[in-house]
Design a protein around this motif. Sequence first.
Motif, PDB file in Angstrom:
ATOM      1  N   ALA A  41       0.824  -1.207   0.000  1.00 43.10           N
ATOM      2  CA  ALA A  41       0.000   0.000   0.000  1.00 43.10           C
ATOM      3  C   ALA A  41       0.860   1.259   0.000  1.00 43.10           C
ATOM      4  CB  ALA A  41      -0.927  -0.013   1.213  1.00 43.10           C
ATOM      5  N   TYR A  42       2.179   1.076  -0.053  1.00 44.05           N
ATOM      6  CA  TYR A  42       3.102   2.207   0.007  1.00 44.05           C
ATOM      7  C   TYR A  42       3.799   2.377  -1.337  1.00 44.05           C
ATOM      8  CZ  TYR A  42       6.011  -1.905   0.986  1.00 44.05           C
ATOM      9  OH  TYR A  42       6.603  -3.146   0.935  1.00 44.05           O
ATOM     10  N   ASP A  43       4.398   3.528  -1.514  1.00 44.00           N
ATOM     11  CA  ASP A  43       5.149   3.831  -2.735  1.00 44.00           C
ATOM     12  C   ASP A  43       6.559   3.275  -2.578  1.00 44.00           C
ATOM     13  OD1 ASP A  43       6.483   4.858  -4.893  1.00 44.00           O
ATOM     14  OD2 ASP A  43       5.893   6.957  -4.550  1.00 44.00           O
ATOM     15  N   ARG A  44       6.858   2.198  -3.289  1.00 45.42           N
ATOM     16  CA  ARG A  44       8.175   1.554  -3.138  1.00 45.42           C
ATOM     17  C   ARG A  44       9.317   2.467  -3.581  1.00 45.42           C
ATOM     18  NH1 ARG A  44       9.417  -3.238  -5.880  1.00 45.42           N
ATOM     19  NH2 ARG A  44      10.626  -4.010  -4.111  1.00 45.42           N
ATOM     20  N   SER A  45       9.033   3.426  -4.420  1.00 49.01           N
ATOM     21  CA  SER A  45      10.100   4.337  -4.860  1.00 49.01           C
ATOM     22  C   SER A  45      10.588   5.218  -3.717  1.00 49.01           C
ATOM     23  CB  SER A  45       9.622   5.201  -6.027  1.00 49.01           C
ATOM     24  OG  SER A  45       8.647   6.142  -5.592  1.00 49.01           O
TER      25      SER A  45
END
Length: 504
Positions: A24-28
């Motif tokens: 659910a998070y932005d891996r970048s």
Amino acid sequence: MGPTSIPLSDKTIGDLDERVARPAYDRSQVTAGIVHFGVGGFHRAHQAMYLDALMNRGEALDWGLCGVGALPRDRRIIETLEAQDGLYTLVVKHPDGRLEPRVIGSIVELRFAPDDPRGVVDRLVDERTRIVSTTITEGGYLVNQVTGEFDAQDPGIQGDLAADFAGGQAPSTVFGFITAALDRRRREGREPFTVMSCDNLPDNGDVAKRMICAFARLKDPGLADWMEEHVAFPNCMVDRITPVTAPEDIERLREEFGVEDGWPVVCEPFTQWVLEDRFGQGRPPFEDAGVQMVDDVVPYELMKLRLLNASHQALCYLGHLAGYRYAHEVCQDPLFANFLLAYMEREGSPTLPPVPGVDLDAYRHELVERFANAEVRDTLARLCAESSDRIPKWLVPVIRANLRDGGEIERSALVVASWARYAEGRDERGEPVEVVDRLKDRVMAAAAHQREDPLAFIRDRDLFGDLAEDERFAAAYTAALAHLHEHGARATLEARAADDARPA
């Protein structure tokens, strides 16, 4: 017909079946603050999962993982994960047959050390690296089973001892990488990272400290002194049954959920991590993901090693000899399940210190229920492997404690005898047994002589110390071995059960 399969990657993750949970998070936005050696199934079902859970809460985004494969055989897993941008599917197998797939995104860097050893050292020296963790197996710490000292005779260790790290030569072992990086950090005035062992060893952090510092001392005593004073090595207890991923697991994930994953991980629902709160440069808020942060791990790790891990040894050889091939088959057989419970209650548990907050009777029964989960399909072959690294650490301490205190030893003696019988290389039907052990030739040679010398197998002092000379243990062991030879595993357990049922 199942859904259209989608190769797993950052680009395709949004197109996966809605039944498949995903980050659910932005891996970048994730940076790797932890470098981990040994990106196998257990690490990906455990530590990486806990970090992913934290990231899904919006926490620990600067505590991502850089996974390192240090051995030549690690190339395949590193290349598979690289092709998937570090993503993989963790599939929880519930006892009712339900699968719970989740894509884990906490591994954001990958390195194959044999191709770029200097790059691995540089990553360890990088100020972003605050924890270096390991799952390198019980034998990877090179502990002499009897003396407890570091065994420096390993060829890779010898090569690293001869290498001039300060002069630019690259290490090849985990010991070498950690030591070379800490030396550079010391010389460059940087704080050391924490070394966090996640392997099934009593006092795993203390063992890691002794062995890594012993290696460092052979290269540079001053460096070893600095490491012993400044580097944190927390102890922990880790628990989750994680069988080897089978081709059927990959196919089922594709057929039922449409996920094309080259190396998913399957595991049981249960998971536990008890971790000593001792870190030099901070840590993720592990407690927010359910990790038990404690001051003293020892009671928990002894409980796990002497009950769960030793019980795995108690079921695997006897079960294999009797014709079973999976742990759930053994533990769904009341004869075997009752033997495990009797071992845990009457031999394993009496050697334990008090375990805060744990009902040991409930824990023992829960273990058998976990082992009996037919969906996990944990193979006896996996549990029987590398016995020379396992029995001395998990079961021999139980034997010694009970010999010292006048406790019962007959079931433990039978477990050792079942390993000796298994190491003969043929089961009770005459079928060949594939013994997988770093000391395979040695243990099989000893087993080959035990019909004329019943104590031959336990005369190996590196594995058993002086147990062959202890009259009480030797008598119990030889009686068990003779019964296995003459009557087989099932009849031996039946005789054991009959003895247990007799009034004291």
